[in-house]
Design a protein around this motif. Sequence first.
Motif, short mmCIF file in Angstrom:
data_model
loop_
_atom_site.label_atom_id
_atom_site.label_comp_id
_atom_site.label_asym_id
_atom_site.label_seq_id
_atom_site.Cartn_x
_atom_site.Cartn_y
_atom_site.Cartn_z
N THR A 8 32.47 38.04 40.33
CA THR A 8 32.09 37.67 38.97
C THR A 8 32.02 38.90 38.07
OG1 THR A 8 30.83 35.79 39.80
CG2 THR A 8 30.29 36.56 37.59
N GLY A 9 31.38 39.94 38.54
CA GLY A 9 31.26 41.16 37.75
C GLY A 9 32.62 41.77 37.44
N GLY A 10 33.50 41.79 38.43
CA GLY A 10 34.85 42.32 38.21
C GLY A 10 35.65 41.47 37.24
N SER A 11 35.49 40.17 37.31
CA SER A 11 36.21 39.26 36.40
C SER A 11 35.77 39.46 34.96
CB SER A 11 35.98 37.81 36.81
OG SER A 11 36.51 37.57 38.08
N TRP A 12 34.47 39.59 34.74
CA TRP A 12 33.99 39.82 33.38
C TRP A 12 34.45 41.17 32.84
CZ3 TRP A 12 28.44 37.62 34.28
CH2 TRP A 12 28.45 36.26 34.02
N ASP A 13 34.48 42.16 33.68
CA ASP A 13 34.96 43.48 33.26
C ASP A 13 36.44 43.41 32.90
OD1 ASP A 13 34.72 46.27 32.82
OD2 ASP A 13 35.67 46.64 34.77
N ASN A 14 37.21 42.74 33.72
CA ASN A 14 38.65 42.61 33.44
C ASN A 14 38.91 41.77 32.19
OD1 ASN A 14 39.29 44.16 35.64
ND2 ASN A 14 39.63 42.42 36.99
N ALA A 15 38.08 40.77 31.94
CA ALA A 15 38.23 39.95 30.74
C ALA A 15 38.03 40.79 29.48
CB ALA A 15 37.26 38.79 30.76
N LYS A 16 37.03 41.66 29.50
CA LYS A 16 36.79 42.53 28.34
C LYS A 16 37.98 43.47 28.12
CE LYS A 16 34.60 46.29 28.25
NZ LYS A 16 33.85 47.51 28.22
N LYS A 17 38.49 44.05 29.20
CA LYS A 17 39.65 44.94 29.07
C LYS A 17 40.86 44.19 28.53
CE LYS A 17 38.20 47.99 32.79
NZ LYS A 17 38.45 48.43 34.16
N TYR A 18 41.04 42.95 28.96
CA TYR A 18 42.15 42.12 28.51
C TYR A 18 42.06 41.85 27.01
CZ TYR A 18 45.60 38.32 28.85
OH TYR A 18 46.70 37.52 28.72
N VAL A 19 40.86 41.54 26.54
CA VAL A 19 40.66 41.28 25.11
C VAL A 19 40.87 42.57 24.31
CG1 VAL A 19 38.94 40.64 23.36
CG2 VAL A 19 39.13 39.31 25.47
N GLU A 20 40.33 43.69 24.82
CA GLU A 20 40.46 44.95 24.10
C GLU A 20 41.90 45.43 24.02
OE1 GLU A 20 37.75 47.58 26.09
OE2 GLU A 20 36.05 46.92 24.85
N ALA A 21 42.72 45.03 24.98
CA ALA A 21 44.14 45.41 24.95
C ALA A 21 44.93 44.56 23.98
CB ALA A 21 44.74 45.30 26.36
N GLY A 22 44.29 43.53 23.42
CA GLY A 22 44.97 42.67 22.45
C GLY A 22 45.94 41.68 23.09
N LYS A 23 45.71 41.34 24.33
CA LYS A 23 46.62 40.43 25.04
C LYS A 23 46.17 38.98 25.00
CE LYS A 23 48.21 43.96 28.23
NZ LYS A 23 48.34 44.38 29.64
N LEU A 24 44.98 38.71 24.48
CA LEU A 24 44.48 37.34 24.42
C LEU A 24 45.01 36.66 23.16
CD1 LEU A 24 42.68 35.15 25.67
CD2 LEU A 24 40.83 36.01 24.24
N VAL A 25 45.83 35.64 23.36
CA VAL A 25 46.41 34.89 22.24
C VAL A 25 46.00 33.43 22.39
CG1 VAL A 25 48.53 34.22 21.08
CG2 VAL A 25 48.36 36.47 22.15
#
Length: 100
Positions: A8-25
Amino acid sequence: MAISMSNTGGSWDNAKKYVEAGKLVIDEVVHGKHTDVHAAAVCGDTVGDPLKDTSGPSINILIKLSAIVSLVFARFFDETAFLAKWLGEDTFDTCNHVVA
């Protein structure tokens, strides 16, 4: 529980990185930094960091402890297997194989 916390902790961390990279559309709209989605991801990462930082080391210790305990007590368990026959449980031999 620790494995779930670590994932869970790793998933939340990766989700933040994904959003910060601008890949969430979503609906052809890019959600990056300075959006409500990013604020939610940062909040999730704040909760997720302690989860993965505390559960990862505990899993490592648990695995090592289990291995050491099994090695230390293996001979004891083998030598006391005769108690099963003494108590009348003759369906198992000393190596815990089912006797036909």
